[in-house]
Design a protein around this motif. Structure first.
Motif, PDB file in Angstrom:
ATOM      1  N   GLU A 193       5.612  15.734   1.303  1.00  0.00           N
ATOM      2  CA  GLU A 193       6.902  15.142   0.992  1.00  0.00           C
ATOM      3  C   GLU A 193       7.910  16.206   0.565  1.00  0.00           C
ATOM      4  O   GLU A 193       7.548  17.342   0.253  1.00  0.00           O
ATOM      5  CB  GLU A 193       6.768  14.096  -0.113  1.00  0.00           C
ATOM      6  CG  GLU A 193       6.215  14.625  -1.419  1.00  0.00           C
ATOM      7  CD  GLU A 193       6.050  13.528  -2.466  1.00  0.00           C
ATOM      8  OE1 GLU A 193       6.294  12.354  -2.135  1.00  0.00           O
ATOM      9  OE2 GLU A 193       5.680  13.849  -3.604  1.00  0.00           O
ATOM     10  N   GLY A 194       9.181  15.794   0.592  1.00  0.00           N
ATOM     11  CA  GLY A 194      10.242  16.691   0.142  1.00  0.00           C
ATOM     12  C   GLY A 194      10.557  17.770   1.154  1.00  0.00           C
ATOM     13  O   GLY A 194      10.641  17.527   2.351  1.00  0.00           O
ATOM     14  N   SER A 195      10.721  18.989   0.668  1.00  0.00           N
ATOM     15  CA  SER A 195      11.093  20.117   1.507  1.00  0.00           C
ATOM     16  C   SER A 195       9.862  20.955   1.851  1.00  0.00           C
ATOM     17  O   SER A 195       9.087  21.326   0.978  1.00  0.00           O
ATOM     18  CB  SER A 195      12.124  20.987   0.782  1.00  0.00           C
ATOM     19  OG  SER A 195      12.457  22.106   1.550  1.00  0.00           O
ATOM     20  N   ILE A 196       9.697  21.241   3.140  1.00  0.00           N
ATOM     21  CA  ILE A 196       8.594  22.084   3.606  1.00  0.00           C
ATOM     22  C   ILE A 196       9.189  23.378   4.155  1.00  0.00           C
ATOM     23  O   ILE A 196      10.050  23.361   5.034  1.00  0.00           O
ATOM     24  CB  ILE A 196       7.782  21.387   4.716  1.00  0.00           C
ATOM     25  CG1 ILE A 196       7.190  20.073   4.203  1.00  0.00           C
ATOM     26  CG2 ILE A 196       6.688  22.320   5.225  1.00  0.00           C
ATOM     27  CD1 ILE A 196       6.163  20.238   3.112  1.00  0.00           C
ATOM     28  N   ASP A 197       8.731  24.502   3.621  1.00  0.00           N
ATOM     29  CA  ASP A 197       9.220  25.804   4.062  1.00  0.00           C
ATOM     30  C   ASP A 197       8.173  26.460   4.951  1.00  0.00           C
ATOM     31  O   ASP A 197       7.002  26.585   4.568  1.00  0.00           O
ATOM     32  CB  ASP A 197       9.511  26.701   2.858  1.00  0.00           C
ATOM     33  CG  ASP A 197      10.372  27.898   3.223  1.00  0.00           C
ATOM     34  OD1 ASP A 197      10.188  28.434   4.335  1.00  0.00           O
ATOM     35  OD2 ASP A 197      11.217  28.285   2.404  1.00  0.00           O
ATOM     36  N   ASP A 199       1.701  19.744  13.987  1.00  0.00           N
ATOM     37  CA  ASP A 199       2.110  18.341  13.899  1.00  0.00           C
ATOM     38  C   ASP A 199       2.111  17.938  12.433  1.00  0.00           C
ATOM     39  O   ASP A 199       1.058  17.852  11.804  1.00  0.00           O
ATOM     40  CB  ASP A 199       1.144  17.446  14.690  1.00  0.00           C
ATOM     41  CG  ASP A 199       1.618  15.995  14.762  1.00  0.00           C
ATOM     42  OD1 ASP A 199       2.507  15.610  13.977  1.00  0.00           O
ATOM     43  OD2 ASP A 199       1.098  15.246  15.607  1.00  0.00           O
ATOM     44  N   ILE A 200       3.317  17.690  11.892  1.00  0.00           N
ATOM     45  CA  ILE A 200       3.416  17.211  10.514  1.00  0.00           C
ATOM     46  C   ILE A 200       4.216  15.907  10.475  1.00  0.00           C
ATOM     47  O   ILE A 200       4.859  15.575   9.482  1.00  0.00           O
ATOM     48  CB  ILE A 200       4.046  18.259   9.581  1.00  0.00           C
ATOM     49  CG1 ILE A 200       5.397  18.725  10.095  1.00  0.00           C
ATOM     50  CG2 ILE A 200       3.117  19.445   9.393  1.00  0.00           C
ATOM     51  CD1 ILE A 200       6.104  19.650   9.133  1.00  0.00           C
ATOM     52  N   GLY A 201       4.155  15.174  11.570  1.00  0.00           N
ATOM     53  CA  GLY A 201       4.846  13.898  11.652  1.00  0.00           C
ATOM     54  C   GLY A 201       4.211  12.855  10.748  1.00  0.00           C
ATOM     55  O   GLY A 201       3.099  13.013  10.254  1.00  0.00           O
ATOM     56  N   GLY A 202       4.940  11.764  10.504  1.00  0.00           N
ATOM     57  CA  GLY A 202       4.414  10.672   9.704  1.00  0.00           C
ATOM     58  C   GLY A 202       4.341  10.956   8.224  1.00  0.00           C
ATOM     59  O   GLY A 202       3.694  10.222   7.480  1.00  0.00           O
ATOM     60  N   ASN A 203       4.989  12.023   7.770  1.00  0.00           N
ATOM     61  CA  ASN A 203       5.040  12.356   6.350  1.00  0.00           C
ATOM     62  C   ASN A 203       6.457  12.109   5.819  1.00  0.00           C
ATOM     63  O   ASN A 203       7.385  11.852   6.588  1.00  0.00           O
ATOM     64  CB  ASN A 203       4.639  13.815   6.126  1.00  0.00           C
ATOM     65  CG  ASN A 203       3.158  14.055   6.374  1.00  0.00           C
ATOM     66  OD1 ASN A 203       2.312  13.693   5.567  1.00  0.00           O
ATOM     67  ND2 ASN A 203       2.847  14.651   7.527  1.00  0.00           N
ATOM     68  N   LYS A 204       6.629  12.196   4.514  1.00  0.00           N
ATOM     69  CA  LYS A 204       7.938  11.936   3.903  1.00  0.00           C
ATOM     70  C   LYS A 204       8.688  13.242   3.677  1.00  0.00           C
ATOM     71  O   LYS A 204       9.007  13.623   2.555  1.00  0.00           O
ATOM     72  CB  LYS A 204       7.750  11.189   2.589  1.00  0.00           C
ATOM     73  CG  LYS A 204       7.112   9.816   2.744  1.00  0.00           C
ATOM     74  CD  LYS A 204       6.941   9.134   1.394  1.00  0.00           C
ATOM     75  CE  LYS A 204       6.291   7.775   1.553  1.00  0.00           C
ATOM     76  NZ  LYS A 204       6.098   7.094   0.243  1.00  0.00           N
ATOM     77  N   GLY A 236       8.847  10.794  12.933  1.00  0.00           N
ATOM     78  CA  GLY A 236       8.714   9.868  11.819  1.00  0.00           C
ATOM     79  C   GLY A 236       8.615  10.530  10.467  1.00  0.00           C
ATOM     80  O   GLY A 236       7.881  10.067   9.597  1.00  0.00           O
ATOM     81  N   THR A 237       9.371  11.592  10.264  1.00  0.00           N
ATOM     82  CA  THR A 237       9.310  12.300   8.978  1.00  0.00           C
ATOM     83  C   THR A 237      10.475  11.945   8.055  1.00  0.00           C
ATOM     84  O   THR A 237      10.719  12.626   7.067  1.00  0.00           O
ATOM     85  CB  THR A 237       9.296  13.825   9.200  1.00  0.00           C
ATOM     86  OG1 THR A 237      10.337  14.182  10.106  1.00  0.00           O
ATOM     87  CG2 THR A 237       7.977  14.276   9.766  1.00  0.00           C
ATOM     88  N   ARG A 238      11.244  10.929   8.426  1.00  0.00           N
ATOM     89  CA  ARG A 238      12.349  10.429   7.597  1.00  0.00           C
ATOM     90  C   ARG A 238      13.511  11.399   7.477  1.00  0.00           C
ATOM     91  O   ARG A 238      14.207  11.419   6.466  1.00  0.00           O
ATOM     92  CB  ARG A 238      11.836  10.019   6.213  1.00  0.00           C
ATOM     93  CG  ARG A 238      10.704   9.002   6.283  1.00  0.00           C
ATOM     94  CD  ARG A 238      10.417   8.379   4.953  1.00  0.00           C
ATOM     95  NE  ARG A 238       9.284   7.448   5.041  1.00  0.00           N
ATOM     96  CZ  ARG A 238       8.870   6.677   4.048  1.00  0.00           C
ATOM     97  NH1 ARG A 238       9.485   6.733   2.874  1.00  0.00           N
ATOM     98  NH2 ARG A 238       7.851   5.855   4.194  1.00  0.00           N
ATOM     99  N   PHE A 239      13.688  12.220   8.504  1.00  0.00           N
ATOM    100  CA  PHE A 239      14.893  13.038   8.551  1.00  0.00           C
ATOM    101  C   PHE A 239      16.102  12.112   8.622  1.00  0.00           C
ATOM    102  O   PHE A 239      16.086  11.108   9.321  1.00  0.00           O
ATOM    103  CB  PHE A 239      14.873  13.929   9.794  1.00  0.00           C
ATOM    104  CG  PHE A 239      14.131  15.219   9.615  1.00  0.00           C
ATOM    105  CD1 PHE A 239      13.032  15.292   8.798  1.00  0.00           C
ATOM    106  CD2 PHE A 239      14.522  16.359  10.284  1.00  0.00           C
ATOM    107  CE1 PHE A 239      12.334  16.469   8.632  1.00  0.00           C
ATOM    108  CE2 PHE A 239      13.824  17.555  10.140  1.00  0.00           C
ATOM    109  CZ  PHE A 239      12.735  17.609   9.307  1.00  0.00           C
ATOM    110  N   LYS A 240      17.184  12.478   7.959  1.00  0.00           N
ATOM    111  CA  LYS A 240      18.385  11.651   7.965  1.00  0.00           C
ATOM    112  C   LYS A 240      19.628  12.510   8.154  1.00  0.00           C
ATOM    113  O   LYS A 240      19.643  13.692   7.804  1.00  0.00           O
ATOM    114  CB  LYS A 240      18.513  10.871   6.649  1.00  0.00           C
ATOM    115  CG  LYS A 240      17.447   9.815   6.428  1.00  0.00           C
ATOM    116  CD  LYS A 240      17.696   9.049   5.140  1.00  0.00           C
ATOM    117  CE  LYS A 240      16.637   7.977   4.929  1.00  0.00           C
ATOM    118  NZ  LYS A 240      16.869   7.210   3.673  1.00  0.00           N
TER     119      LYS A 240
END
Length: 271
Positions: free
Chosen positions: A34-38, A52-57, A77-81
């Motif tokens: 979740e949050g920010s991934i660097d 593949d890191i899809g389906g996470n927040k 599906g990573t909730r990018f907005k």
């Protein structure tokens, strides 16, 4: 290959992967990231080609350096907005497949004259929040190697009208999926497809509301797609007869016109 999908790993899993430097494929789909991934957290995975890191927040994916050999990236599906600028992925010089589907991206920015992602072959933007379909399609001309483009289940707010003038020529595009777009497609749009995507082999426009004068739209839009192998135009309220030019589409192997209101003879068709 390491497949950790469908578990409950959180962000701490990333630092524990540092000793797996030879790893080439990593699947973290549907975990609790979740949050920010660097990307720097995965910098030790220098041979990684698939991620593949899809389906996470995940609301932000920071790319400054690292993963220079990456060829496939899924952020589905990573909730990018909001707005996404493709320049954020400039360091992925070898990227061939990018999946951004099932996000809430209402503005995809591809700067004019953009020269990054030159090797990108497949781009999935299915069910994102982009509303201007004409602008989106025109921006895709910035990717010279693009072979497959997925735009299904979008909701473009206006009729997709693209004139041939100024529309990019897709020399490599073979697969175009625009089914269930819920947006009217007019004659000029299909003409542009025929004139600018001559190498197209797969075209799906099912459930996309082709328009009122459907017989004219099909005649004027499809006749130049002589290399087409699969054509899906089901559920579009098509009326009249199938276009005469189907007889010239000798490469056509699959034709789906189900759930329409077509009449007349199909003797001219190669099926």
């Amino acid at each position: 290959m390491l497949n950790l999908s469908g578990n409950s790993f959180n962000n701490s899993i990333l630092s524990s992967l540092t000793h797996l430097s030879p790893l080439r494929s990593l699947n973290l789909f549907w975990n609790r990231l979740e949050g920010s991934i660097d990307v720097k957290e995965l910098d030790s995975l220098r041979d990684l080609e698939e991620l593949d890191i899809g389906g996470n927040k995940i609301d932000k994916f920071v790319v400054s350096k690292g993963l220079s050999k990456l060829k496939s990236l899924s952020l589905s599906g990573t909730r990018f907005k909001g707005t996404f600028n493709v320049r954020e992925f400039n360091s992925f010089n070898n990227l061939e497949l990018l999946d951004m589907s099932f996000n809430e991206i209402n503005n995809l920015v591809v700067p004019q004259g953009y020269s990054g992602l030159r090797k990108l072959k497949s781009l999935d933007l299915s069910r994102v929040g982009v509303r201007d379909g004409s602008k989106l399609l025109q921006s895709m001309g910035s990717f010279p190697s693009l072979n497959s483009l997925y735009l299904s289940s979008n909701n473009f707010t206006e009729t997709v009208t693209i004139t041939t003038q100024g529309f990019p020529h897709f020399k490599s595009l073979e697969h175009l999926d625009m089914e269930f777009m819920r947006s009217a497609l007019n004659t000029s749009f299909l003409q542009s497809i025929g004139e600018s995507m001559s190498s197209l082999k797969y075209l799906s426009l099912s459930g996309s509301t082709l328009g009122i004068n459907s017989s004219m739209i099909l005649d004027q839009g499809l006749c130049s797609l002589v290399h087409l192998q699969e054509l899906y135009i089901a559920s579009n309220d098509l009326r009249g007869s199938l276009p005469w030019c189907l007889a010239n589409m000798t490469s056509l192997r699959i034709l789906d016109v189900s759930y329409n209101q077509l009449t007349g003879s199909i003797s001219l068709s190669p099926c």
